[in-house]
Design an enzyme around this catalytic site. Structure first.
Site, PDB file in Angstrom:
ATOM      1  N   LEU A  17     -16.502  52.808 -38.570  1.00 35.19           N
ATOM      2  CA  LEU A  17     -16.077  53.764 -39.599  1.00 35.19           C
ATOM      3  C   LEU A  17     -17.093  54.898 -39.749  1.00 35.19           C
ATOM      4  CD1 LEU A  17     -14.734  51.277 -42.333  1.00 35.19           C
ATOM      5  CD2 LEU A  17     -13.518  52.301 -40.391  1.00 35.19           C
ATOM      6  N   CYS A  85     -21.832  53.797 -44.737  1.00 34.93           N
ATOM      7  CA  CYS A  85     -20.991  52.836 -44.015  1.00 34.93           C
ATOM      8  C   CYS A  85     -21.789  51.674 -43.432  1.00 34.93           C
ATOM      9  CB  CYS A  85     -20.250  53.530 -42.871  1.00 34.93           C
ATOM     10  SG  CYS A  85     -18.982  54.675 -43.416  1.00 34.93           S
ATOM     11  N   SER A 153     -14.707  47.066 -49.965  1.00 32.78           N
ATOM     12  CA  SER A 153     -13.745  46.370 -49.098  1.00 32.78           C
ATOM     13  C   SER A 153     -12.679  45.756 -50.004  1.00 32.78           C
ATOM     14  CB  SER A 153     -14.448  45.245 -48.337  1.00 32.78           C
ATOM     15  OG  SER A 153     -13.500  44.354 -47.775  1.00 32.78           O
ATOM     16  N   TYR A 166     -19.717  38.016 -48.592  1.00 33.48           N
ATOM     17  CA  TYR A 166     -19.213  39.369 -48.300  1.00 33.48           C
ATOM     18  C   TYR A 166     -18.480  39.937 -49.514  1.00 33.48           C
ATOM     19  CZ  TYR A 166     -17.011  43.131 -45.618  1.00 33.48           C
ATOM     20  OH  TYR A 166     -16.607  44.365 -45.163  1.00 33.48           O
ATOM     21  N   LYS A 170     -19.366  43.320 -51.639  1.00 35.05           N
ATOM     22  CA  LYS A 170     -18.467  44.471 -51.736  1.00 35.05           C
ATOM     23  C   LYS A 170     -17.986  44.666 -53.178  1.00 35.05           C
ATOM     24  CE  LYS A 170     -18.836  45.743 -47.536  1.00 35.05           C
ATOM     25  NZ  LYS A 170     -19.492  47.034 -47.244  1.00 35.05           N
ATOM     26  N   PHE A 199      -9.710  47.438 -40.463  1.00 33.39           N
ATOM     27  CA  PHE A 199      -9.746  48.579 -39.549  1.00 33.39           C
ATOM     28  C   PHE A 199     -10.262  48.140 -38.186  1.00 33.39           C
ATOM     29  CE2 PHE A 199      -8.731  52.554 -41.782  1.00 33.39           C
ATOM     30  CZ  PHE A 199      -8.382  52.002 -42.998  1.00 33.39           C
ATOM     31  N   THR A 201     -12.493  48.282 -35.733  1.00 35.74           N
ATOM     32  CA  THR A 201     -13.852  48.718 -35.402  1.00 35.74           C
ATOM     33  C   THR A 201     -14.526  47.561 -34.672  1.00 35.74           C
ATOM     34  OG1 THR A 201     -14.863  47.778 -37.366  1.00 35.74           O
ATOM     35  CG2 THR A 201     -13.955  49.999 -37.591  1.00 35.74           C
TER      36      THR A 201
HETATM   37  N1  LIG Z   1     -13.759  47.347 -40.251  1.00 36.72           N
HETATM   38  C1  LIG Z   1     -13.171  46.863 -41.311  1.00 36.72           C
HETATM   39  O1  LIG Z   1     -12.083  46.293 -41.231  1.00 36.72           O
HETATM   40  C2  LIG Z   1     -13.820  46.991 -42.662  1.00 36.72           C
HETATM   41  C3  LIG Z   1     -13.057  46.642 -43.786  1.00 36.72           C
HETATM   42  C4  LIG Z   1     -13.617  46.755 -45.045  1.00 36.72           C
HETATM   43  C5  LIG Z   1     -14.920  47.235 -45.176  1.00 36.72           C
HETATM   44  N2  LIG Z   1     -15.639  47.553 -44.072  1.00 36.72           N
HETATM   45  C6  LIG Z   1     -17.002  48.038 -44.270  1.00 36.72           C
HETATM   46  O2  LIG Z   1     -17.133  49.289 -43.659  1.00 36.72           O
HETATM   47  C7  LIG Z   1     -18.488  49.480 -43.235  1.00 36.72           C
HETATM   48  C8  LIG Z   1     -18.487  49.871 -41.770  1.00 36.72           C
HETATM   49  O3  LIG Z   1     -17.920  48.786 -41.041  1.00 36.72           O
HETATM   50  P1  LIG Z   1     -17.506  48.908 -39.505  1.00 36.72           P
HETATM   51  O4  LIG Z   1     -16.249  48.164 -39.355  1.00 36.72           O
HETATM   52  O5  LIG Z   1     -17.592  50.313 -39.054  1.00 36.72           O
HETATM   53  O6  LIG Z   1     -18.674  48.011 -38.871  1.00 36.72           O
HETATM   54  P2  LIG Z   1     -19.506  48.178 -37.527  1.00 36.72           P
HETATM   55  O7  LIG Z   1     -20.149  46.865 -37.321  1.00 36.72           O
HETATM   56  O8  LIG Z   1     -18.651  48.747 -36.473  1.00 36.72           O
HETATM   57  O9  LIG Z   1     -20.607  49.256 -37.963  1.00 36.72           O
HETATM   58  C9  LIG Z   1     -21.590  48.979 -38.910  1.00 36.72           C
HETATM   59  C10 LIG Z   1     -22.846  49.756 -38.558  1.00 36.72           C
HETATM   60  O10 LIG Z   1     -23.830  49.486 -39.568  1.00 36.72           O
HETATM   61  C11 LIG Z   1     -25.084  49.382 -38.937  1.00 36.72           C
HETATM   62  N3  LIG Z   1     -26.016  48.601 -39.748  1.00 36.72           N
HETATM   63  C12 LIG Z   1     -25.939  47.290 -40.075  1.00 36.72           C
HETATM   64  N4  LIG Z   1     -27.004  46.925 -40.783  1.00 36.72           N
HETATM   65  C13 LIG Z   1     -27.783  48.025 -40.920  1.00 36.72           C
HETATM   66  C14 LIG Z   1     -29.032  48.281 -41.541  1.00 36.72           C
HETATM   67  N5  LIG Z   1     -29.720  47.315 -42.170  1.00 36.72           N
HETATM   68  N6  LIG Z   1     -29.532  49.545 -41.497  1.00 36.72           N
HETATM   69  C15 LIG Z   1     -28.867  50.524 -40.849  1.00 36.72           C
HETATM   70  N7  LIG Z   1     -27.682  50.342 -40.232  1.00 36.72           N
HETATM   71  C16 LIG Z   1     -27.153  49.101 -40.262  1.00 36.72           C
HETATM   72  C17 LIG Z   1     -24.786  48.687 -37.610  1.00 36.72           C
HETATM   73  O11 LIG Z   1     -25.839  48.898 -36.659  1.00 36.72           O
HETATM   74  C18 LIG Z   1     -23.474  49.348 -37.204  1.00 36.72           C
HETATM   75  O12 LIG Z   1     -23.695  50.480 -36.396  1.00 36.72           O
HETATM   76  C19 LIG Z   1     -19.209  48.157 -43.527  1.00 36.72           C
HETATM   77  O13 LIG Z   1     -19.885  48.265 -44.753  1.00 36.72           O
HETATM   78  C20 LIG Z   1     -18.077  47.170 -43.652  1.00 36.72           C
HETATM   79  O14 LIG Z   1     -18.416  46.081 -44.458  1.00 36.72           O
HETATM   80  C21 LIG Z   1     -15.116  47.451 -42.812  1.00 36.72           C
END
Ligand SMILES: NC(=O)c1ccc[n+]([C@@H]2O[C@H](COP(=O)([O-])OP(=O)(O)OC[C@H]3O[C@@H](n4cnc5c(N)ncnc54)[C@H](O)[C@@H]3O)[C@@H](O)[C@H]2O)c1
Length: 257
Positions: A17, A85, A153, A166, A170, A199, A201
């Site tokens: 994201l 994110c 989330s 989690y 959130k 999503f 990802t």
């Molecule tokens: N993908 C989904 O379905 C979904 C749904 C609800 C919420 N989210 C939330 O959206 C956000 C992005 O998720 P995503 O799906 O893109 O995940 P992703 O794993 O593809 O990307 C997350 C990024 O965060 C970085 N990260 C993790 N810990 C870190 C830290 N301590 N310092 C700096 N960077 C750090 C990782 O290196 C990674 O690049 C997250 O907070 C996730 O919880 C995602």
């Protein structure tokens, strides 16, 4: 806030994201500083672009984020937009076959998802408060200095078995949205959180089919997971629309887990 010509900070910029938001903001003429523990993927088309700077940052570390914000302000002059994110997913029953859940794992999720987000917001908001108001900002919306978007989330509301950590993390992001918006309102800074459904990802692609299939089955319409570009669409709308403030908004295709 008009997007073009602004400066943005995006955490979690190397994946999913966050990466989609970087792409969208660059397409809209925004200069972006991306923060992530991981370097950006080598095939990302904006690498090498003058409009993008990547700073390896751990969002849970005070000095790491403070220094990244300082570098961004020195390089760009100001930060107008922050999109948080960076986050991690974790699944574990409170009491599993082997006994009680790992407390350190619970703390780690809270640390990254809550403290990490708070850490970025506290540093970036302090920088935004110093932003001078241009004539265009003072006109329609009245003295807008910045907009901060956090990522919650739907697990904040509809957490499933195994999501206690989690969901707690959130839920905390959702809960801190309004007090932050109230505190920063007098400075012309908005705070909005997005509560995405599922999503496509790397985070979700890593989930097993046993996890993915029931989620797909519960999707209402569209009957698929969201595209990261649809999250970026929403972030763009939040930046543009000054009436969006202090809320956590679901973006989930009516999925209730
Ligand atoms: N993908 C989904 O379905 C979904 C749904 C609800 C919420 N989210 C939330 O959206 C956000 C992005 O998720 P995503 O799906 O893109 O995940 P992703 O794993 O593809 O990307 C997350 C990024 O965060 C970085 N990260 C993790 N810990 C870190 C830290 N301590 N310092 C700096 N960077 C750090 C990782 O290196 C990674 O690049 C997250 O907070 C996730 O919880 C995602």
């Amino acid at each position: 806030m008009q997007i073009q010509g602004r400066n943005a900070m995006v955490t979690g910029a190397s994946s999913g994201l966050g990466s989609a938001c970087v792409q969208r903001l660059l397409e809209r003429g925004v200069r972006v500083v991306g923060l992530d523990l991981a370097p950006p993927r080598a095939d990302l088309p904006w690498l090498g672009s003058e409009a993008y700077t990547h700073i390896l940052t751990n969002v849970v570390e005070a000095d790491s984020v403070q220094s990244a914000v300082q570098k961004a302000v020195e390089g760009l002059g100001r930060i107008d937009i922050a999109v948080c994110c960076a986050g991690v997913l974790h699944g574990e029953r409170v009491v599993g076959r082997e006994g009680p859940a790992n407390l350190d794992a619970f703390r780690r999720v809270l640390d990254i998802n809550v403290c990490g987000t708070f850490n970025v917001v506290r540093c970036v908001a302090a920088a935004m408060m110093k932003n001078t108001i241009s004539d265009s900002d003072a006109e329609g919306d009245g003295a807008e200095r910045g907009v901060i978007i956090m990522t919650s989330s739907i697990a904040a509301y509809d957490g499933q078995i195994g999501q206690a950590a989690y969901s707690a993390s959130k839920g905390a992001v959702a809960a801190m949205t309004l007090p932050m918006a109230r505190e920063f309102g007098q400075h012309g800074i908005r705070v909005v959180s997005v509560a995405p459904g599922v999503f496509e990802t790397p985070m979700m692609q890593a989930a097993s089919e046993k996890v993915r299939q029931p989620l797909l089955a519960q999707s209402v319409f569209p009957k698929r997971f969201g595209f990261p570009s649809e999250f970026a669409d929403f972030v763009e709308q939040i930046i543009k629309n000054p009436m969006l403030n202090g809320s956590t908004l679901r973006l989930d295709g009516a999925l209730h887990m």
